[in-house]
Structures are given as C-alpha cells and as structure tokens.
Design an enzyme around this catalytic site. Structure first.
Site, PDB file in Angstrom:
ATOM      1  N   HIS A  48       2.809   3.021  10.800  1.00  0.00           N
ATOM      2  CA  HIS A  48       1.899   3.751  11.691  1.00  0.00           C
ATOM      3  C   HIS A  48       2.636   4.883  12.387  1.00  0.00           C
ATOM      4  O   HIS A  48       2.579   5.019  13.606  1.00  0.00           O
ATOM      5  CB  HIS A  48       1.286   2.794  12.712  1.00  0.00           C
ATOM      6  CG  HIS A  48       0.318   1.819  12.126  1.00  0.00           C
ATOM      7  ND1 HIS A  48      -0.861   2.203  11.525  1.00  0.00           N
ATOM      8  CD2 HIS A  48       0.360   0.468  12.041  1.00  0.00           C
ATOM      9  CE1 HIS A  48      -1.518   1.131  11.102  1.00  0.00           C
ATOM     10  NE2 HIS A  48      -0.786   0.070  11.381  1.00  0.00           N
ATOM     11  N   ARG A  73      10.352  -1.042   9.476  1.00  0.00           N
ATOM     12  CA  ARG A  73       9.086  -1.513   8.925  1.00  0.00           C
ATOM     13  C   ARG A  73       8.638  -0.558   7.830  1.00  0.00           C
ATOM     14  O   ARG A  73       8.276   0.579   8.104  1.00  0.00           O
ATOM     15  CB  ARG A  73       8.001  -1.628   9.998  1.00  0.00           C
ATOM     16  CG  ARG A  73       6.683  -2.144   9.423  1.00  0.00           C
ATOM     17  CD  ARG A  73       5.696  -2.587  10.478  1.00  0.00           C
ATOM     18  NE  ARG A  73       5.137  -1.484  11.246  1.00  0.00           N
ATOM     19  CZ  ARG A  73       4.109  -1.618  12.093  1.00  0.00           C
ATOM     20  NH1 ARG A  73       3.546  -2.816  12.275  1.00  0.00           N
ATOM     21  NH2 ARG A  73       3.665  -0.580  12.773  1.00  0.00           N
ATOM     22  N   ASP A  87      18.967  -0.024   0.347  1.00  0.00           N
ATOM     23  CA  ASP A  87      20.056   0.815  -0.148  1.00  0.00           C
ATOM     24  C   ASP A  87      20.527   1.803   0.912  1.00  0.00           C
ATOM     25  O   ASP A  87      21.709   2.158   0.972  1.00  0.00           O
ATOM     26  CB  ASP A  87      19.618   1.580  -1.400  1.00  0.00           C
ATOM     27  CG  ASP A  87      19.623   0.721  -2.655  1.00  0.00           C
ATOM     28  OD1 ASP A  87      20.106  -0.431  -2.586  1.00  0.00           O
ATOM     29  OD2 ASP A  87      19.135   1.197  -3.698  1.00  0.00           O
ATOM     30  N   GLU A 151      -1.209 -10.694  10.772  1.00  0.00           N
ATOM     31  CA  GLU A 151      -2.063  -9.891  11.644  1.00  0.00           C
ATOM     32  C   GLU A 151      -3.551 -10.014  11.326  1.00  0.00           C
ATOM     33  O   GLU A 151      -4.336  -9.130  11.670  1.00  0.00           O
ATOM     34  CB  GLU A 151      -1.624  -8.425  11.591  1.00  0.00           C
ATOM     35  CG  GLU A 151      -1.317  -7.898  10.206  1.00  0.00           C
ATOM     36  CD  GLU A 151      -0.565  -6.572  10.232  1.00  0.00           C
ATOM     37  OE1 GLU A 151      -0.723  -5.813  11.201  1.00  0.00           O
ATOM     38  OE2 GLU A 151       0.188  -6.298   9.280  1.00  0.00           O
ATOM     39  N   ASP A 177      -3.939  -5.497  15.049  1.00  0.00           N
ATOM     40  CA  ASP A 177      -4.718  -5.797  13.844  1.00  0.00           C
ATOM     41  C   ASP A 177      -5.323  -7.195  13.914  1.00  0.00           C
ATOM     42  O   ASP A 177      -6.416  -7.424  13.384  1.00  0.00           O
ATOM     43  CB  ASP A 177      -3.850  -5.658  12.600  1.00  0.00           C
ATOM     44  CG  ASP A 177      -3.638  -4.205  12.211  1.00  0.00           C
ATOM     45  OD1 ASP A 177      -4.618  -3.559  11.808  1.00  0.00           O
ATOM     46  OD2 ASP A 177      -2.502  -3.717  12.321  1.00  0.00           O
TER      47      ASP A 177
END
Length: 254
Positions: A48, A73, A87, A151, A177
């Site tokens: 988001h 995230r 990585d 969520e 959510d």
C-alpha cells in the site's frame, strides 16, 4: 564473512516485545531519518505504497548502519517478488493476505532453497555480501524470518492451520482489511472488530507463535500488547507527517 544475525527473529521467538514503525514513504532519505529514532523494527511497505523492489533496495542500504530491523512487505505472496527481496538482503518478510495453510506453505517454499523450497539460487547478491558470506545457501534459512498476515474472516477461520505451518515464524493481524471483511470498513474500533482481534491474538499465542499488529491508536496498541502481541507497530510515517503538519499549522491559524 559470517551470515548476519536476525535480531528481530531472536527477540520475538524469546517473547521480547518489539515496537515498530510503518514506513509507507518510498524514499531512502525518509527511511534513514526514521531508522535512528530508536524503534526495534520498521516495516518497508510495497503493498500500500508507491514502493517497489528497487526503492526497497535503497531503503535497506540507508537503514543498514542503524540498530533497527527492516521488515519488508511485498505487494503479494509471489515467489518472484520474495526471491528478489531476499536477494537484496531483506531477512524478514511480512507476506500479506494469507488465507489458508496452503498459501502459508507457498510463502515458506518461496523463502527456502531447494530441496526444501523453490527460491532461485544466485551466488553474487547483496544478501551474500556479493559472494562473501560463507555457506549462505546452506544457512540462509537460519536467519530468515517469515511473518504471515491474516486479514479476513476466512483467514481467522483457518488461523490454527496457518500458524501450524513449519517455517511460519509469526502471525500478524491486519486490522483495516479485517474490519472490511467483517462488514465494518473504516471502523477499526467497532466492537465486532476489536473482539475478533483480541480473540485472534489469543489464538495465535495459544498456537505458540508470536503475534503482531499495526495500530496508530496508542491506547489500543497497549491493549493489544496486554492481550499478547510480541511485535507491535504503533504508527505510520505518512500519518505522522500529515497529522503533525496539520497540528503545527493549527497553532497559528486556530
């Protein structure tokens, strides 16, 4: 060169409270300014926010000198995104919208090299200090930390099965959510939502897993900690900037 230790992973597995800050502003400059504020962890978001893997790389580099754990995230539970972020040197990931045990297992698989998983192998990455970390491929999983985000009502229904997946190190409740899923969008303080969060935290703890949450409501954050959260994010950078700017102006304009 030795594999860097994951202080956050050790702390939550030992039950030590970790206070975090949500970072939705994609720039490395803002991330570095916040990295020295004293929080235990900071969440670098690409779900988001305008952030993407390349902005995350710059943020990881900016916060590296500070005693704070960056958690990333990804935009989704996607093996390619997870591979790239690992990585780049991220050691702790928060995977959004995990609905069931199968999706949790998919996240675990994306975090691990074969034969235990499907993570692609590259020997010259930032995570390996460009080939300098001894036995990275064999030991990487020891310091990687996987947090999964529940969520929705469906995820709550499957909470115990999700928490039981080997390789899941912590379970995070996404209140915004979750509120929407419960028919209370924009109402995180609705008693129905609060009750679901309290029950969810207690169930996560009963499974023996660390529980986490994000809430800018100070009083509610403290309640969540009393209920059992081990990693608790107490603010969002963009919210702090916007509301603080408004509060400052109000002192002069009334």
């Amino acid at each position: 060169m030795q594999l860097p230790q994951n202080a956050f992973k050790r702390a939550i597995l030992e039950g030590r409270q970790q206070i975090g800050l949500w970072c939705s502003l994609p720039g490395s400059y803002a991330a570095e300014a916040l990295a020295g504020a004293g929080y235990d962890w900071m969440l670098l978001d690409t779900e988001h926010s305008p952030g993407d893997p390349l902005t995350i790389l710059a943020q990881l580099q900016a916060v590296a000198p500070y005693p704070v754990t960056p958690i990333v995230r990804p935009a989704s539970n996607d093996a390619v995104l997870i591979k790239r972020l690992l990585d780049f040197g991220a050691q702790t990931l928060l995977i959004p919208y995990v609905q069931n045990a199968a999706e949790a297992r998919a996240a675990v698989s994306a975090m691990r090299y074969p034969p235990e998983g499907i993570r692609g192998v590259s020997g010259v990455t930032r995570a390996t200090a460009f080939g300098r970390v001894a036995n990275y491929g064999k030991r990487a999983h020891e310091e990687l930390c996987l947090l999964v985000q529940i969520e929705t009502q469906e995820a709550l229904d499957n909470l115990e099965e999700i928490a039981a997946v080997e390789g899941v190190d912590g379970v995070f409740i996404g209140p915004a959510d979750l509120a929407a899923s419960l028919g209370c969008i924009g109402e995180p303080a609705n008693p129905k939502v609060v009750s679901a969060i309290e029950d969810g935290i207690r169930r996560i703890r009963a499974c023996g897993k660390p529980a986490g949450i994000l809430t800018p409501d100070t009083a509610f954050a403290k309640r969540c900690m009393e209920w059992g959260t081990t990693f608790t994010s107490v603010g969002v950078d963009a919210t702090i900037l916007a509301r603080s700017a408004e509060a400052l102006l109000k002192q002069f304009r009334g």
